[in-house]
Design a protein around this motif. Structure first.
Motif, PDB file in Angstrom:
ATOM      1  N   THR A   1       0.835  -1.194   0.000  1.00 47.51           N
ATOM      2  CA  THR A   1       0.000   0.000   0.000  1.00 47.51           C
ATOM      3  C   THR A   1       0.872   1.247   0.000  1.00 47.51           C
ATOM      4  O   THR A   1       1.866   1.322   0.738  1.00 47.51           O
ATOM      5  CB  THR A   1      -0.906  -0.010   1.251  1.00 47.51           C
ATOM      6  OG1 THR A   1      -1.689  -1.208   1.221  1.00 47.51           O
ATOM      7  CG2 THR A   1      -1.806   1.208   1.287  1.00 47.51           C
TER       8      THR A   1
ATOM      9  N   ARG B   1       5.493   5.518   4.465  1.00 46.40           N
ATOM     10  CA  ARG B   1       6.464   4.763   3.650  1.00 46.40           C
ATOM     11  C   ARG B   1       7.199   5.677   2.667  1.00 46.40           C
ATOM     12  O   ARG B   1       8.333   5.398   2.285  1.00 46.40           O
ATOM     13  CB  ARG B   1       5.751   3.615   2.921  1.00 46.40           C
ATOM     14  CG  ARG B   1       5.334   2.512   3.884  1.00 46.40           C
ATOM     15  CD  ARG B   1       4.459   1.465   3.234  1.00 46.40           C
ATOM     16  NE  ARG B   1       4.115   0.435   4.216  1.00 46.40           N
ATOM     17  CZ  ARG B   1       3.150  -0.455   4.053  1.00 46.40           C
ATOM     18  NH1 ARG B   1       2.429  -0.453   2.945  1.00 46.40           N
ATOM     19  NH2 ARG B   1       2.907  -1.348   4.991  1.00 46.40           N
TER      20      ARG B   1
ATOM     21  N   GLY C   1       4.243  -5.083  10.173  1.00 44.54           N
ATOM     22  CA  GLY C   1       4.604  -3.963   9.305  1.00 44.54           C
ATOM     23  C   GLY C   1       3.563  -3.595   8.276  1.00 44.54           C
ATOM     24  O   GLY C   1       3.809  -2.744   7.415  1.00 44.54           O
TER      25      GLY C   1
ATOM     26  N   ASP D   1      -5.438  -7.640   4.245  1.00 43.64           N
ATOM     27  CA  ASP D   1      -5.990  -7.183   2.968  1.00 43.64           C
ATOM     28  C   ASP D   1      -7.105  -8.129   2.508  1.00 43.64           C
ATOM     29  O   ASP D   1      -6.932  -9.361   2.517  1.00 43.64           O
ATOM     30  CB  ASP D   1      -4.886  -7.146   1.897  1.00 43.64           C
ATOM     31  CG  ASP D   1      -3.844  -6.065   2.167  1.00 43.64           C
ATOM     32  OD1 ASP D   1      -3.731  -5.602   3.316  1.00 43.64           O
ATOM     33  OD2 ASP D   1      -3.117  -5.695   1.228  1.00 43.64           O
TER      34      ASP D   1
ATOM     35  N   TYR E   1      -2.208  -0.137  -4.063  1.00 42.94           N
ATOM     36  CA  TYR E   1      -0.883  -0.755  -4.121  1.00 42.94           C
ATOM     37  C   TYR E   1      -0.024  -0.044  -5.166  1.00 42.94           C
ATOM     38  O   TYR E   1      -0.516   0.372  -6.225  1.00 42.94           O
ATOM     39  CB  TYR E   1      -0.975  -2.217  -4.561  1.00 42.94           C
ATOM     40  CG  TYR E   1      -1.733  -3.153  -3.649  1.00 42.94           C
ATOM     41  CD1 TYR E   1      -2.072  -2.807  -2.333  1.00 42.94           C
ATOM     42  CD2 TYR E   1      -2.102  -4.414  -4.107  1.00 42.94           C
ATOM     43  CE1 TYR E   1      -2.766  -3.695  -1.521  1.00 42.94           C
ATOM     44  CE2 TYR E   1      -2.793  -5.304  -3.297  1.00 42.94           C
ATOM     45  CZ  TYR E   1      -3.129  -4.937  -2.001  1.00 42.94           C
ATOM     46  OH  TYR E   1      -3.813  -5.821  -1.212  1.00 42.94           O
TER      47      TYR E   1
HETATM   48  N1  GLN Z   1      -1.144  -4.015   1.540  1.00 42.16           N
HETATM   49  C1  GLN Z   1      -0.644  -4.310   2.852  1.00 42.16           C
HETATM   50  C2  GLN Z   1       0.447  -3.345   3.217  1.00 42.16           C
HETATM   51  O1  GLN Z   1       0.981  -2.724   2.367  1.00 42.16           O
HETATM   52  C3  GLN Z   1      -0.148  -5.734   2.986  1.00 42.16           C
HETATM   53  C4  GLN Z   1       0.916  -6.102   2.002  1.00 42.16           C
HETATM   54  C5  GLN Z   1       1.522  -7.454   2.200  1.00 42.16           C
HETATM   55  O2  GLN Z   1       1.327  -8.097   3.215  1.00 42.16           O
HETATM   56  N2  GLN Z   1       2.242  -7.942   1.247  1.00 42.16           N
HETATM   57  O3  GLN Z   1       0.804  -3.192   4.352  1.00 42.16           O
END
Ligand code: GLN
Length: 277
Positions: free
Chosen positions: A124, A129, A170, A210, A236
């Motif tokens: 996401t 981030r 995370g 998700d 995403y």
């Molecule tokens: N979309 C969620 C995030 O970015 C989970 C992604 C994942 O677990 N690969 O935190």
């Protein structure tokens, strides 16, 4: 159509696009006279770790976005991987996947360390981030959800006080659970590859993550069901070490748009998702 057929079709349309691009730029004249001389090696200006290779980091499994697949060119398939394979094909690059920790990927550690050129992990796009990562244009809209056993008395997030809930370390799902189910007993797992077996073994009573991944489990096993969805408006994006891969980021965005324009994106999308599932 199988994911493999889709991949082949996507590769073919990517090749067609390349051919079209090579032949374009003139009024149907001889392509050789319109080129600018010898072509540089594929991806030469993209500052890739390895010439001619797009090295992607992903946390696997996260179905239907990334799964192991011995039949796939990279050894992995899924919505993210197939999309990235089509992008790599259009750029004339080979795709290599490294399976890494999601937490280290989303924090920027893995990409800043130069382990991969790009992160492709259903990640996401968040402001937090963006402190360490650049993102491609969004390629998938997502949301959160709560998965429980079909015979559970948990009917939604309001029932989670004192209950054991798995979240992935995370992730946006973990953050959502911490903020909205403060009384729940949360256990952070490295990935869905550990959470799903934990739920099936009765070690936890729910998974908050998700929606498309919980949906995959619900479809695969009728003993489990999604009891609530949370409209978190997530999108995403593919991730890059901040400020270090701007040419690649631009190239990926250009190819993403090309795949949307030529129908390849829709073909890949509909091989994994239907409108209401
Ligand atoms: N979309 C969620 C995030 O970015 C989970 C992604 C994942 O677990 N690969 O935190």
């Amino acid at each position: 159509m199988s994911a493999r057929q889709i991949r082949l079709a996507a590769a073919a349309s990517g090749a067609a696009l390349l051919l079209a691009a090579c032949g374009a730029g003139s009024d149907g004249g001889d392509a050789e006279t319109t080129g600018g001389g010898a072509e540089p090696a594929a991806g030469a200006d993209l500052e890739l770790i390895q010439d001619g290779v797009l090295t992607a980091c992903s946390e696997v499994p996260f179905p239907p976005f990334e799964v192991e697949d011995a039949d796939a060119p990279s050894g992995y398939s899924g919505f993210d991987i197939d999309l990235l394979q089509a992008i790599a094909d259009n750029l004339g690059l080979e795709l290599t996947i490294a399976d890494v920790s999601f937490d280290a990927l989303q924090s920027g550690t893995t990409l800043v360390a130069g382990q991969c050129d790009i992160g492709a992990s259903a990640m996401t796009i968040t402001d937090e981030r963006k402190a360490n990562l650049d993102f491609s244009d969004p390629y998938y809209d997502s949301l959160q959800s709560l998965l429980v056993a079909a015979d559970s008395d948990i009917t939604g997030i309001a029932d989670l006080a004192g209950r054991s809930v798995a979240v992935q370390q995370g992730t946006t799902g973990e953050a959502y659970a911490e903020a909205n189910a403060p009384e729940a007993k949360l256990t952070a797992y490295p990935g869905d590859g550990e959470m799903w077996p934990a739920l099936q073994a009765g070690q936890v009573e729910a998974i908050l993550q998700d929606w498309p991944v919980n949906r995959e489990h619900e479809l695969a096993d009728p003993d489990y069901k999604i009891v609530e969805q949370f409209e978190t408006d997530e999108q995403y994006g593919f991730a890059f070490a901040k400020g270090e891969k701007t040419a690649l980021q631009e190239a990926v965005n250009t190819e993403l748009q090309a795949l949307r324009d030529d129908g390849t994106y829709d073909e890949i999308y509909s091989s994994y998702f239907t409108d209401n599932s």
